[in-house]
Design a protein around this motif. Structure first.
Motif, PDB file in Angstrom:
ATOM      1  N   ALA A  73       0.809  -1.221   0.000  1.00 51.89           N
ATOM      2  CA  ALA A  73       0.000   0.000   0.000  1.00 51.89           C
ATOM      3  C   ALA A  73       0.840   1.266   0.000  1.00 51.89           C
ATOM      4  CB  ALA A  73      -0.936   0.005   1.206  1.00 51.89           C
ATOM      5  N   LEU A  74       2.176   1.132   0.058  1.00 48.41           N
ATOM      6  CA  LEU A  74       3.043   2.309   0.137  1.00 48.41           C
ATOM      7  C   LEU A  74       4.261   2.144  -0.765  1.00 48.41           C
ATOM      8  CD1 LEU A  74       3.258   3.263   3.935  1.00 48.41           C
ATOM      9  CD2 LEU A  74       2.256   4.625   2.103  1.00 48.41           C
ATOM     10  N   ASP A  75       4.605   3.243  -1.455  1.00 51.46           N
ATOM     11  CA  ASP A  75       5.870   3.308  -2.190  1.00 51.46           C
ATOM     12  C   ASP A  75       6.767   4.408  -1.638  1.00 51.46           C
ATOM     13  OD1 ASP A  75       5.602   1.248  -4.229  1.00 51.46           O
ATOM     14  OD2 ASP A  75       3.966   2.477  -5.008  1.00 51.46           O
ATOM     15  N   LEU A  76       6.126   5.452  -1.105  1.00 50.56           N
ATOM     16  CA  LEU A  76       6.876   6.581  -0.555  1.00 50.56           C
ATOM     17  C   LEU A  76       6.234   7.053   0.743  1.00 50.56           C
ATOM     18  CD1 LEU A  76       7.396   8.799  -3.762  1.00 50.56           C
ATOM     19  CD2 LEU A  76       9.116   7.354  -2.658  1.00 50.56           C
ATOM     20  N   LEU A  77       7.091   7.524   1.635  1.00 50.17           N
ATOM     21  CA  LEU A  77       6.633   8.245   2.820  1.00 50.17           C
ATOM     22  C   LEU A  77       7.169   9.665   2.721  1.00 50.17           C
ATOM     23  CD1 LEU A  77       6.993   5.877   5.917  1.00 50.17           C
ATOM     24  CD2 LEU A  77       4.904   6.868   4.978  1.00 50.17           C
ATOM     25  N   VAL A  78       6.281  10.615   2.812  1.00 54.37           N
ATOM     26  CA  VAL A  78       6.659  12.024   2.695  1.00 54.37           C
ATOM     27  C   VAL A  78       6.383  12.694   4.034  1.00 54.37           C
ATOM     28  CG1 VAL A  78       6.287  14.177   1.466  1.00 54.37           C
ATOM     29  CG2 VAL A  78       6.059  11.991   0.259  1.00 54.37           C
TER      30      VAL A  78
END
Length: 223
Positions: free
Chosen positions: A30-35
């Motif tokens: 469910a995630l590719d990046l955390l910003v």
């Protein structure tokens, strides 16, 4: 058609230009990046192709469902413009509290603004460590205060006991004094009366000898 690597770089540049920190996430469906925007954490998922054997719309809805369990403040999916006609209705995104970033002509455009999620929790390890340190500090202070409270409670109990004893002694002394005072006054009154009678038995005496202690002696000899 955009490659996954190209879309990933475009999204990174989009957030970096807005002075946000970007972190790559591996192995999360469910995630590719955390910003990170200050203390807020934004989750980002790239949806550039559908899963094998599943329509693009069904795949997006599956991603939205998985995103509901993420501990992030906001969540976006990134979709190339060519797939926009295949997306679920706008109401679906609003209900899931998910925003959409469109990849259009080498640019990232915010098509649906991601609303803030009600459940706010940080998935950044630094935040977890900071919270752990603060929690330990609060627990330490709480333990010290608890000890002080226990000590004060013990002292208060001891002082109350002493006060009770002193009040009892004070009352006893006052009652004893009240019982003694009438007898003392009566005794003194009898002495004065006796002296007056004995002095009167001497008859008339000059005024300058009245009150002389020898009058009592003389009156006894006379008797």
């Amino acid at each position: 058609m955009y490659s996954r690597a190209r879309v990933l770089n475009l999204v990174k540049e989009y957030f970096v230009e807005r002075e946000m920190e970007v972190e790559r996430v591996e192995g999360d469906q469910a995630l590719d990046l955390l910003v990170r925007d200050g203390r807020n954490v934004i989750g980002v998922k790239l949806v550039v192709e559908s899963k094998l054997g599943m329509s693009f719309r069904d795949f997006v809805e599956e991603v939205l469902l998985k995103s509901s369990g993420l501990a992030v403040d906001k969540y976006y999916i990134v979709v190339p413009s060519v797939y926009f006609p295949l997306l679920p209705r706008l109401e679906v995104f609003k209900a899931a509290r998910v925003g959409v970033l469109e990849v259009r002509d080498e640019e990232i455009v915010e098509r649906i603004v991601a609303p803030a999620r009600e459940v706010k929790a940080s998935v950044v390890s630094e935040d977890v460590d900071e919270l752990r340190v603060r929690l330990e500090e609060v627990e330490r202070k709480l333990e010290l205060l608890s000890r002080k409270v226990d000590s004060i409670a013990s002292e208060v109990s001891s002082l109350k006991s002493i006060r009770k004893e002193l009040e009892y002694l004070k009352k006893s002394v006052e009652e004893a004094r009240q019982r003694r005072e009438p007898r003392v006054l009566q005794h003194h009154a009898g002495v004065v009366e006796e002296d007056k009678v004995e002095e009167g038995d001497l008859g008339d005496v000059p005024s300058f000898v009245v009150g002389n202690p020898w009058l009592k002696v003389l009156s006894k000899r006379k008797s």
